[in-house]
Design an enzyme around this catalytic site. Structure first.
Site, PDB file in Angstrom:
ATOM      1  CD  GLU B 285      -0.638   2.608   7.032  1.00  0.00           C
ATOM      2  OE1 GLU B 285       0.194   3.357   6.497  1.00  0.00           O
ATOM      3  OE2 GLU B 285      -0.485   2.087   8.142  1.00  0.00           O
ATOM      4  N   PRO B 329       4.606  -2.058   7.262  1.00  0.00           N
ATOM      5  CG  PRO B 329       6.190  -1.837   8.928  1.00  0.00           C
ATOM      6  CD  PRO B 329       5.615  -2.829   7.982  1.00  0.00           C
ATOM      7  NE  ARG B 330       1.265   5.311   6.832  1.00  0.00           N
ATOM      8  CZ  ARG B 330       0.700   6.356   7.390  1.00  0.00           C
ATOM      9  NH1 ARG B 330       1.405   7.442   7.621  1.00  0.00           N
ATOM     10  NH2 ARG B 330      -0.575   6.341   7.698  1.00  0.00           N
ATOM     11  CG  ASP B 331       9.619   1.790   6.288  1.00  0.00           C
ATOM     12  OD1 ASP B 331       8.575   1.206   6.657  1.00  0.00           O
ATOM     13  OD2 ASP B 331      10.724   1.585   6.810  1.00  0.00           O
ATOM     14  CB  SER B 334       6.741   3.285   0.028  1.00  0.00           C
ATOM     15  OG  SER B 334       5.645   3.908   0.609  1.00  0.00           O
TER      16      SER B 334
END
Lengths: 222, 636, 247
Positions: B285, B329-331, B334
């Site tokens: 990341e 953020p990742r969520d 994605s």
């Protein structure tokens, strides 16, 4: 703590090897006398040979030299035996030339060839000159043993010329890998320095092997 | 059963101190008499084993790999967070706590999360002392970079190999204690079952993976440090051997499983290229610090990336989340990628990827700076794809990555089985519904080094008076027999399909219905599908070889059998939680522009599932927010 | 894509092994080498044969667990990669691929392509650490470490412990592995207090494990997935000598 066997043996090989490298420089520079015209060469060479035999300092150095050759060979043998044990099974297929030089992988074999050379070389000269065995060597005009004549007649045998010349190839290979590795084994790790030492080793090996290698031919053509 | 999280009294800042003041101590002479089993040798396992041994306990540590140094902590790339405020950019323990809590969408305990932030600073000191070569400035001080979901720079890193360096530090400490004869290491040993005697965890059954022999080990307390279970999706960024069997066996023996459906999909992995693929490689990341993510504005654009002019590119993260941009953020990152790919803007041969572009960063900072920061990641990318990312953008795609869910643990990291602890990724403690980047190494390390060694005394002090059972105890007999029955059963089915076949099928169902976005209908269907698949597995799988030898196929089969049951629980949990929070995105609960809708009034709890003869019973640990008011999690 | 695998099969460490031939069809260039072996194993299961045992875990080149000798090279035909990073696009349709386990007396074969590398762990056990209990560390920035020192420590700390150096070395020398760890720790200020002890103990253990000596062929640095330089071995020799003289 006990001395590390692996390191100790390697250090002996590197140390003796470096000494032998120095010796070769002296040996070669003297042998280049043979490239001079016969009238100057014979006298110079014979008196040089006489000095070698009679000077006490050089004599003692020569014993160290013999000892170092023996040590170099014995420790190489010990290491080879140990290394064989460490790798008892070989690969069915191994393309080691893709990751290393043939020389570095075959120092033992090359070393054995050089050992063979040394034996023949000693038989040709050392046995006759120092031990006085074989054909009697005449004296030259000044009264020195005519070692020049020994060389001269040997190198008028084409088989010896070829033998002496060809075996300078393994010598060169051995010196090139041996010299630069000796630096590393003795703990020299400066990166730039090692690059320079690799170049120096190559130049050294080329000079020594070609330097020695051309002598028999020159003498043959005289 | 009422779940007691054992949160200590006092202000948030004082809770951990208050806990330590009141915790029981055991004198050194007595510690020698106590022994602890640690299953797993990753950052949390090795850290716990080494520290417990330093304190004087006798430790037995198990791992399935050939060496403790292989544990999957090794693969974490980007870094580890700590509230050191070295960059003088306004960071503090409180801010880190808040970022983590908010990053997890307010689905974790305040006290746990605060403790994570609080202990982060001494952890960096600890690792530096152990010889971790963190990145440094020319002046010799430590460097930081930023990570997703955060506006300060608090991430410490060692090139793109931070996890490796931390793990090797933990591994070296472990071996230090092995040399001191305080830890006994059992590599190539897989825990196959947990032994519970009189309601307390007392031992494990282990399969020696070389000889196939089943062995029994007894201890005063058991620590599970077995990592995440995202291999349930089959294609994930995890190591192939990662599995959920140890925690699943513990679950079946009575440990509650918390928030199983909270699994993180990482936005920057390499896209899948074929059916036979076994693994999706993660690209750290940290790349999002300097890389910009985009897709073409035109659908099905077949031009090469570099031929697409600037104004025809859609930097969708910067467009949708202007304040966090590429560091959302990742969520969220994605899901945004999935949204673009599903809408037909995907790039790459299978149209399943988005671009991660470094051209701007290279133009601005120079190629050398980018090399210094990411050389090994770019190298890795080239090794795998054959593409030079200094010249053209990387192609990346979301992949299953981390499991926030895991065994339910209290403030002491003890599960609902007394004497059984869970540390690191295999527990559910600090990350809520979504984990922030570079918090994983942090949690694993802190659990293992700092928390568990301080909390386990409380239980072990009581164990001193108890008689230690022997491995001949009836419960050991029973557990070993059950294991033997399962192994024989798997080996004797002699069906027509391979283990990998079933794993691929399970993975497809899970990825389709229980990954980045979920809905009621899909989840209900998935549960049925997995149940059918499970029946089919137990009647038609084929495993060759025997149980009394090194048999990798048998290992895979046993792990998969547990994954299938776990898949059912994950879908059950996702179905039950009728809201969108963090990584759990229910399609029925979103705003018009596709943002998550959290339903605090009904779902502000941690789901903790009890195993009940093939069924699952829900317990709720209500989350009380004393110090922070849960807000809408916005990164716009 | 179709290839012929010639793979070393061996029941366990006490039995003799032999090369066995497998013709495999249905591979694609995108597959990693290990995925091709996975594919072969599935075919073997369906043919009621035992699967080939080989190691892997992370499949992204960092855990160090995978490692086999492929067509005469450790980790296959390319320099500086792991087996899991090798792809079938590196081979041609119809190729024969010979796969053998690491060969070294100190790495006995456990089964097929799996060897026991625990000798590495035992070398690490003899000082591959800094003695610092949890809780004893000073403030992280209290000891400054120049960037060059930290960077060069990182260069060697990157070792993944796969054993390719030993596998490719004609003498099965573990010098590159040992030197990587020794130089990593001894060059950092935190590692100084135990530096002399560390280099002596770790190298002594290396000798006890039966590894060979270094001939500086340089094969190891070519096969090392992390490209760790053999000058590290020279540096280890220097540290050893210093330790012997002043330690």
């Amino acid at each position: 703590m006990a001395v590390n066997k692996l390191f100790f043996r390697k250090t002996i090989i590197a140390g003796t090897g470096l000494f032998l490298c120095l010796f070769l420089i002296v040996h070669l520079s003297a042998n280049w006398i043979l490239l001079l015209p016969e009238e100057t060469a014979r006298e110079l060479y014979n008196s040089y040979a006489t000095t070698l035999r009679e000077n006490l300092f050089i004599k003692s150095i020569s014993y160290i030299l013999y000892a170092f050759i023996v040590l170099h060979v014995i420790y190489a043998l010990l290491i080879t035996i140990h290394n064989r044990k460490a790798k008892p099974q070989k690969y069915v297929v191994n393309h080691f030339l893709q990751n290393s030089t043939w020389t570095s992988q075959n120092m033992g074999l090359i070393g054995t060839m050089i050992l063979l050379f040394i034996v023949v070389h000693l038989a040709n000269f050392w046995v006759r000159v120092k031990l006085g065995m074989g054909e009697i060597i005449e004296l030259d005009a000044i009264g020195n043993l005519d070692v020049y004549e020994v060389t001269f007649s040997l190198f008028h045998n084409i088989y010896y010329v070829i033998f002496y010349t060809i075996l300078m190839i393994p010598l060169g290979l051995h010196l090139n890998h041996g010299l630069k590795s000796a630096f590393k084994t003795l703990g020299f790790y400066h990166k730039k320095g090692l690059r320079i030492s690799a170049k120096v080793s190559l130049i050294y090996a080329v000079i020594i092997s070609i330097g020695f290698g051309v002598i028999p031919f020159f003498v043959y053509l005289k | 059963m009422k779940l007691d999280s054992k949160i200590p009294e006092g202000r948030l800042e004082d809770k951990w101190r208050n806990y330590q003041i009141k915790a029981q101590l055991i004198n050194p002479a007595n510690k020698k008499k106590l022994n602890v089993i640690v299953v797993g040798s990753g950052l949390s396992g090795a850290g716990a084993a080494a520290t417990l041994a330093e304190l004087g306990y006798d430790v037995q540590c198990f791992c399935y790999q050939d060496s403790a140094r292989r544990a999957h902590s090794v693969a974490a790339q980007g870094g580890i967070n700590a509230a050191k405020n070295y960059q003088h950019d306004g960071d503090s323990v409180w801010r880190m706590f808040y970022d983590t809590l908010k990053g997890g969408d307010f689905r974790s305990r305040e006290a746990n999360t605060y403790r994570l932030a609080e202990l982060s600073a001494p952890l960096i000191d600890h690792f530096v002392q152990q010889g971790v070569p963190f990145a440094r400035e020319y002046g010799g001080v430590l460097v930081n970079r930023s990570f997703g979901g955060v506006q300060v720079q608090r991430t410490f890193y060692a090139r793109g190999q931070t996890g490796q360096q931390l793990l090797l530090a933990a591994y070296s400490q472990l071996y230090k204690m092995i040399r001191a004869k305080k830890v006994k290491m059992f590599p190539r040993s897989e825990m196959i079952d947990l032994v519970v005697i009189d309601g307390k965890a007392k031992g494990i059954i282990v399969r020696d993976l070389v000889t196939g022999e089943l062995k029994r080990y007894v201890a005063d307390a058991i620590v599970l440090a077995t990592g995440g279970y995202s291999r349930v999706f089959r294609l994930s960024t995890l190591a192939i051997g990662c599995n959920g069997s140890a925690i699943w066996k513990a679950h079946k023996r009575g440990a509650f499983f918390a928030a199983p459906s909270f699994t993180q999909i990482h936005p920057t992995a390499l896209p899948q290229t074929s059916e036979a693929q076994s693994k999706l490689t993660l690209m750290s990341e940290s790349l999002r610090n300097d890389g910009r993510i985009w897709v073409p504005k035109k659908k099905e654009d077949i031009r090469k990336a570099n031929d697409i002019p600037e104004k025809e590119r859609d930097y969708y993260l910067e467009r949708r989340y202007p304040s966090f941009g590429n560091l959302a953020p990742r969520d969220i990152a994605s899901r945004a990628a999935k949204e673009r790919i599903d809408a037909g803007y995907g790039v790459g041969r299978l149209k399943n990827a988005v671009y991660l572009d470094f051209r701007h960063a290279i133009d601005k900072l120079g190629i050398q700076t980018i090399k210094d920061r990411y050389e090994n990641l770019f190298g890795m990318y080239k090794k795998i794809t054959g593409i030079d990312a200094y010249k053209e953008p990387m192609q990346i795609s979301p992949a299953a990555h981390f499991s926030m869910g895991g065994l339910w643990v209290d403030y002491e990291l003890m599960t609902t089985i007394p004497g059984l602890y869970a540390v690191g990724e295999c527990n559910f403690s600090d990350h809520g519904a979504n984990r922030l980047g570079a918090n994983s190494l942090l949690q694993a390390s802190i659990d293992g080094y700092f928390i568990l060694p301080n909390t386990i005394n409380n239980y072990l002090a009581g164990a001193l008076e108890e008689d230690i059972p022997t491995t001949d105890h009836i419960e050991f007999e029973k557990a070993e027999k059950e294991v033997r029955v399962i192994i024989d059963r798997v080996l004797n089915i002699n069906g027509t399909k391979t283990v990998d076949h079933f794993h691929r099928e399970l993975g497809k169902v899970m990825w389709q219905e229980c990954a980045m976005s979920r809905n009621k209908k899909g989840l209900e269907k998935a549960i049925l599908q997995i149940k059918t698949l499970k029946d089919e597995f137990w009647s038609d799988v084929k495993v060759t070889g025997s149980g009394n030898e090194l048999n990798t196929e048998l290992e895979k089969a046993l792990r998969l059998a547990d994954f299938m049951e776990m898949g059912i629980l994950m879908c059950t949990d996702a179905l039950e939680r009728e809201e969108s929070c963090g990584a759990h995105f229910r399609e029925e609960f979103q705003t018009e522009d596709g943002e998550a809708v959290r339903v605090d009034e009904n779902y502000s709890y941690v789901s903790a599932w009890e195993y009940d003869e093939g069924d699952f019973k829900l317990h709720k640990e209500e989350l009380e927010f004393e110090f922070v008011q849960p807000s809408v999690r916005s990164y716009k | 894509m179709k290839v012929t695998f010639k793979i070393w099969r061996q029941e366990n460490r006490n039995t003799k092994g032999a090369i066995k031939e497998y013709k495999v069809d249905g591979l694609t260039e995108d597959m990693s080498f290990l995925e091709a072996l996975d594919h072969l194993n599935e075919l073997l299961v369906l043919k009621n044969e035992k699967v080939i045992a080989y190691e892997y875990d992370c499949r992204e080149g960092i855990c160090g667990q995978c490692g086999v000798f492929i067509n005469g090279r450790a980790h296959g035909p390319h320099d500086n990669i792991t087996t899991c990073q090798l792809h079938m696009r590196s081979f041609k349709d119809g190729d024969t691929i010979v796969v053998e386990p690491w060969r070294a007396a100190s790495f006995p074969v456990l089964k097929d392509l799996i060897v026991d590398r625990s000798a590495f762990d035992r070398i690490m056990e003899q000082g591959g650490y800094i003695t610092a209990k949890t809780g004893t560390a000073p403030e992280a920035n209290a000891i400054l470490i120049p960037k060059e020192v930290s960077d060069s420590a990182m260069d060697v700390a990157a070792c993944i412990g796969c054993g390719a150096c030993v596998a490719t070395c004609k003498n099965a020398s573990a010098a590159l592995f040992a030197s990587a760890k020794i130089n990593h720790l001894n060059n950092l200020p935190q590692g100084h207090p135990e530096a002399h002890k560390r280099v002596q103990e770790m190298t002594y253990q290396m000798e006890l494990e039966g590894f060979g000596s270094c001939s500086f062929t340089g094969a190891c640095e070519v096969e090392c997935p992390e490209g760790i330089s053999i000058t590290n071995i020279a540096e280890m020799y220097a540290k050893y000598t210093k330790a012997k003289l002043f330690g």
